[in-house]
Design an enzyme around this catalytic site. Sequence first.
Site, mmCIF file in Angstrom:
data_model
loop_
_atom_site.group_PDB
_atom_site.id
_atom_site.type_symbol
_atom_site.label_atom_id
_atom_site.label_comp_id
_atom_site.label_asym_id
_atom_site.label_seq_id
_atom_site.Cartn_x
_atom_site.Cartn_y
_atom_site.Cartn_z
ATOM 1 N N ASN A 9 0.767 -1.055 -0.056
ATOM 2 C CA ASN A 9 0.032 0.060 -0.069
ATOM 3 C C ASN A 9 1.009 1.146 -0.142
ATOM 4 O OD1 ASN A 9 -1.754 1.941 0.389
ATOM 5 N ND2 ASN A 9 -2.484 1.342 2.706
ATOM 6 N N TRP A 10 1.160 1.760 -1.069
ATOM 7 C CA TRP A 10 1.932 3.033 -1.480
ATOM 8 C C TRP A 10 1.313 4.033 -0.828
ATOM 9 C CZ3 TRP A 10 3.911 3.026 -6.824
ATOM 10 C CH2 TRP A 10 4.385 1.918 -7.579
ATOM 11 N N LYS A 11 0.165 4.261 -0.208
ATOM 12 C CA LYS A 11 -0.207 5.553 0.368
ATOM 13 C C LYS A 11 -0.196 6.556 -0.542
ATOM 14 C CE LYS A 11 -0.241 3.356 4.837
ATOM 15 N NZ LYS A 11 0.010 3.171 6.089
ATOM 16 N N HIS A 95 -9.282 1.328 5.140
ATOM 17 C CA HIS A 95 -8.103 1.301 5.875
ATOM 18 C C HIS A 95 -8.317 2.120 7.106
ATOM 19 C CE1 HIS A 95 -4.046 2.447 6.501
ATOM 20 N NE2 HIS A 95 -3.869 1.714 5.919
ATOM 21 N N GLU A 97 -6.679 4.823 7.966
ATOM 22 C CA GLU A 97 -6.536 6.031 7.926
ATOM 23 C C GLU A 97 -7.908 6.659 7.139
ATOM 24 O OE1 GLU A 97 -2.957 5.467 5.607
ATOM 25 O OE2 GLU A 97 -1.959 4.931 7.427
ATOM 26 N N GLU A 167 -4.941 -4.709 10.796
ATOM 27 C CA GLU A 167 -4.105 -3.807 11.075
ATOM 28 C C GLU A 167 -4.252 -2.943 12.256
ATOM 29 O OE1 GLU A 167 -2.163 -2.684 6.943
ATOM 30 O OE2 GLU A 167 -3.814 -1.279 7.254
ATOM 31 N N GLY A 173 2.738 2.660 10.991
ATOM 32 C CA GLY A 173 3.787 3.485 10.667
ATOM 33 C C GLY A 173 4.401 4.204 11.690
ATOM 34 N N SER A 212 3.840 -2.137 10.483
ATOM 35 C CA SER A 212 5.346 -1.986 10.580
ATOM 36 C C SER A 212 5.922 -3.508 10.217
ATOM 37 C CB SER A 212 5.557 -1.660 11.944
ATOM 38 O OG SER A 212 5.126 -0.340 12.261
ATOM 39 N N GLY A 233 2.958 -0.904 4.225
ATOM 40 C CA GLY A 233 2.967 0.453 3.904
ATOM 41 C C GLY A 233 4.538 0.871 3.663
ATOM 42 N N GLY A 234 4.926 1.571 4.531
ATOM 43 C CA GLY A 234 6.281 1.975 4.404
ATOM 44 C C GLY A 234 7.605 1.129 3.730
HETATM 45 P P1 13P Z 1 3.243 0.449 7.799
HETATM 46 O O1 13P Z 1 3.861 -0.843 6.885
HETATM 47 O O2 13P Z 1 3.848 1.843 7.028
HETATM 48 O O3 13P Z 1 3.162 0.467 9.121
HETATM 49 O O4 13P Z 1 1.746 0.589 7.177
HETATM 50 C C1 13P Z 1 0.873 -0.283 7.249
HETATM 51 C C2 13P Z 1 -0.309 0.023 6.558
HETATM 52 O O5 13P Z 1 -1.193 0.745 6.884
HETATM 53 C C3 13P Z 1 -0.488 -0.847 5.467
HETATM 54 O O6 13P Z 1 -1.808 -0.583 4.704
#
Ligand code: 13P
Length: 251
Positions: A9-11, A95, A97, A167, A173, A212, A233-234
């Site tokens: 997930n590149w956000k 998600h 967010e 999640e 993050g 993470s 994510g990251g």
């Molecule tokens: P991180 O891997 O950056 O913690 O993000 C997880 C995430 O929200 C994937 O959707």
Amino acid sequence: MRKILVAGNWKLNGSLADTEKLIGGVLAGMDQVQAADVAVCPPYPYLAQAQGLLAGSAVSLGAQDVSDQVSGAFTGEVSAPMLKEFGCRYVIVGHSERRALYCEDDEFTARKFAAAQAGGLTPILCVGETLEEREQDITESVVARQLDAVIALSGVEALENAVIAYEPVWAIGTGKTATPEQAQAVHEFIRGRVAGLNAGVAEKVQILYGGSVKPDNAVELFGKPDIDGGLIGGASLKAEDFLGICTAANQ
Ligand code: 13P
């Protein structure tokens, strides 16, 4: 046996140049990835570019969100049939967010899930508790509520063509991953809840962990019986790290 799925997930990250470099890097290392299905979810404007770059490869394309509507006067929305036209197989819905920053509640998320499936996409339904909710010891009831909204609207059988991603919000993050035991406990709870309604669906549905995930903790997480991969994510923004997580599934 359920297959491992690793989805990036590149956000809100990337550019034309970044998309080309990142997808190029991932594709270059895909020969080492034997055991996992792999997907990337770039921001909307880069889907067409990503579709072209991924053509003929083993890496699937996903989007990060979808409208609950198909067409009409809904400024700013993007529908499932549009995503399908750009080669998307998956779409992330609910998600944390989106839930926290854009006020998307359980019912709205359930409508997005239904719209994704109606448009031929596989939704990746995100569920998870905040730190406050974990400290109040209500993780299971929060996750159950989020899951039940989807089951109420679409039926438990709909989960056969879906992916669930657990999640924990406090792990996203933050570099503070859930321990494999903490994650497994919630995954087992989720699968058990689905099994209470339909054992066959529970056996089949992939439940990913997100929060993470890094190359050095992926092996242990993916080794747990109810953890069927990761939503990343990251670490999905660096080809080397993302591939390191994908190859963790080989072990
Ligand atoms: P991180 O891997 O950056 O913690 O993000 C997880 C995430 O929200 C994937 O959707």
